[in-house]
Design a protein around this motif. Structure first.
Motif, PDB file in Angstrom:
ATOM      1  N   THR A 121       0.825  -1.206   0.000  1.00 57.62           N
ATOM      2  CA  THR A 121       0.000   0.000   0.000  1.00 57.62           C
ATOM      3  C   THR A 121       0.860   1.257   0.000  1.00 57.62           C
ATOM      4  O   THR A 121       0.563   2.234  -0.705  1.00 57.62           O
ATOM      5  N   ALA A 122       1.941   1.241   0.795  1.00 60.33           N
ATOM      6  CA  ALA A 122       2.840   2.402   0.839  1.00 60.33           C
ATOM      7  C   ALA A 122       3.471   2.649  -0.526  1.00 60.33           C
ATOM      8  O   ALA A 122       3.563   3.791  -0.988  1.00 60.33           O
ATOM      9  N   ARG A 123       3.875   1.601  -1.200  1.00 64.65           N
ATOM     10  CA  ARG A 123       4.468   1.748  -2.531  1.00 64.65           C
ATOM     11  C   ARG A 123       3.439   2.242  -3.540  1.00 64.65           C
ATOM     12  O   ARG A 123       3.725   3.096  -4.377  1.00 64.65           O
ATOM     13  N   TRP A 124       2.237   1.684  -3.455  1.00 65.47           N
ATOM     14  CA  TRP A 124       1.172   2.100  -4.371  1.00 65.47           C
ATOM     15  C   TRP A 124       0.846   3.581  -4.175  1.00 65.47           C
ATOM     16  O   TRP A 124       0.671   4.325  -5.152  1.00 65.47           O
ATOM     17  N   ASN A 125       0.765   4.024  -2.920  1.00 68.19           N
ATOM     18  CA  ASN A 125       0.482   5.435  -2.638  1.00 68.19           C
ATOM     19  C   ASN A 125       1.587   6.341  -3.182  1.00 68.19           C
ATOM     20  O   ASN A 125       1.310   7.410  -3.735  1.00 68.19           O
ATOM     21  N   ALA A 126       2.840   5.922  -2.998  1.00 65.38           N
ATOM     22  CA  ALA A 126       3.958   6.732  -3.482  1.00 65.38           C
ATOM     23  C   ALA A 126       3.940   6.843  -4.996  1.00 65.38           C
ATOM     24  O   ALA A 126       4.178   7.919  -5.562  1.00 65.38           O
ATOM     25  N   TRP A 127       3.641   5.755  -5.660  1.00 67.97           N
ATOM     26  CA  TRP A 127       3.573   5.757  -7.129  1.00 67.97           C
ATOM     27  C   TRP A 127       2.380   6.578  -7.608  1.00 67.97           C
ATOM     28  O   TRP A 127       2.507   7.438  -8.484  1.00 67.97           O
ATOM     29  N   SER A 128       1.226   6.366  -7.008  1.00 69.66           N
ATOM     30  CA  SER A 128       0.017   7.100  -7.408  1.00 69.66           C
ATOM     31  C   SER A 128       0.171   8.596  -7.220  1.00 69.66           C
ATOM     32  O   SER A 128      -0.387   9.400  -7.984  1.00 69.66           O
ATOM     33  N   ALA A 129       0.928   8.987  -6.188  1.00 73.27           N
ATOM     34  CA  ALA A 129       1.102  10.412  -5.889  1.00 73.27           C
ATOM     35  C   ALA A 129       1.819  11.156  -7.010  1.00 73.27           C
ATOM     36  O   ALA A 129       1.718  12.389  -7.092  1.00 73.27           O
ATOM     37  N   LEU A 130       2.495  10.443  -7.903  1.00 69.88           N
ATOM     38  CA  LEU A 130       3.195  11.090  -9.011  1.00 69.88           C
ATOM     39  C   LEU A 130       2.249  11.490 -10.132  1.00 69.88           C
ATOM     40  O   LEU A 130       2.646  12.218 -11.053  1.00 69.88           O
ATOM     41  N   GLY A 131       1.013  11.021 -10.049  1.00 68.93           N
ATOM     42  CA  GLY A 131       0.000  11.435 -11.018  1.00 68.93           C
ATOM     43  C   GLY A 131       0.383  11.126 -12.455  1.00 68.93           C
ATOM     44  O   GLY A 131       0.789  10.014 -12.778  1.00 68.93           O
ATOM     45  N   GLN A 132       0.283  12.140 -13.328  1.00 70.24           N
ATOM     46  CA  GLN A 132       0.559  11.974 -14.754  1.00 70.24           C
ATOM     47  C   GLN A 132       1.962  12.462 -15.141  1.00 70.24           C
ATOM     48  O   GLN A 132       2.183  12.834 -16.294  1.00 70.24           O
ATOM     49  N   MET A 133       2.893  12.448 -14.197  1.00 66.47           N
ATOM     50  CA  MET A 133       4.253  12.858 -14.506  1.00 66.47           C
ATOM     51  C   MET A 133       4.770  12.064 -15.706  1.00 66.47           C
ATOM     52  O   MET A 133       4.699  10.834 -15.719  1.00 66.47           O
ATOM     53  N   PRO A 134       5.299  12.734 -16.747  1.00 61.25           N
ATOM     54  CA  PRO A 134       5.835  12.014 -17.908  1.00 61.25           C
ATOM     55  C   PRO A 134       6.997  11.102 -17.519  1.00 61.25           C
ATOM     56  O   PRO A 134       7.729  11.370 -16.569  1.00 61.25           O
TER      57      PRO A 134
END
Length: 247
Positions: free
Chosen positions: A195-208
């Motif tokens: 969950t922590a990894r998923w949150n960190a990745w999701s937080a980057l949004g649409q970053m190219p």
């Protein structure tokens, strides 16, 4: 036994093969870094049988110098003679074929997990580096440099010591750089690390992806200042610096 890094020589030219999942090479002519990356990966392998190490040496020599035309060492020079014979056994294989066979063998010896990581990085870099017909030569060169620096940073990150927050940020940037924005379902609540990894990745949004690679490089550079990459910080500073006002 001799470690693989002791058998390696510097490549004067670069490979032009990609790798399908499962470790089977296929031609990809816009991915010159793969052969060089395989040489770096070979340095991590320290438990390969002697026959395989010698095979790698022979393929590497063939890939970088062509067919073996060197004089045969005397039998008293056991290591040199074994290496010479390993190179000679490669026969008339072309340099490009030797590069592909070298990459394939390194991935077999590295193990499934490292081979999958290698292939995922390769496929992501190929996808992002295609550019299109409207991309200028300067843009293509800049993209290639970012990709090469990203690969250097990935290799350096595996040996770096860093804080947990930095490691999590690095994980997220790597996922964004190689897989794009997070489109996976959130893990189960009891999977704390997932969950922590998923949150960190999701937080980057649409970053190219390219921006994620640059951010990843910069982050690794903060924990490993000796990392030899382009100075992306200076480049941004120059872009943001306002022009002097006319008097």
């Amino acid at each position: 036994p001799y470690p693989l890094c002791a058998l390696a020589v510097s490549a004067l030219d670069l490979g032009c093969h990609s790798v399908r999942k499962g470790g089977v090479p296929k031609p990809v002519y816009n991915m010159p870094s793969e052969f060089v990356r395989a040489q770096e990966l070979a340095k991590e392998i320290d438990n390969a049988p002697s026959e395989q190490r010698l095979r790698l040496y022979g393929l590497l020599q063939q890939a970088t110098h062509g067919q073996n035309t060197a004089p045969i060492p005397p039998t008293s020079e056991v290591v040199s003679r074994a290496r010479w014979e390993a190179w000679k056994r490669v026969g008339i294989m072309t340099m490009d074929e030797a590069k592909g066979q070298y990459v394939k063998l390194v991935l077999q010896l590295a193990g499934r997990r490292r081979a999958e990581e290698f292939n995922a990085e390769t496929e992501a870099l190929i996808a992002s580096g295609q550019g299109g017909d409207d991309q200028t030569e300067e843009d293509k060169a800049a993209t290639e440099q970012i990709n090469l620096d990203f690969l250097k940073a990935v290799d350096a990150a595996r040996r770096a010591t860093m804080e947990p927050e930095q490691r999590m940020r690095m994980y997220a940037l790597h996922k964004q750089a190689t897989a794009g924005p997070c489109d996976e379902e959130s893990p189960a609540p009891n999977d704390i690390m997932g969950t922590a990894r998923w949150n960190a990745w999701s937080a980057l949004g649409q970053m190219p992806r390219e921006e994620a690679r640059i951010e990843y490089i910069k982050l690794v550079k903060t924990v490993n200042p000796s990392l030899a990459v382009e100075s992306y910080e200076d480049e941004e500073a120059e872009e943001e610096q306002p022009e002097p006002e006319e008097s």
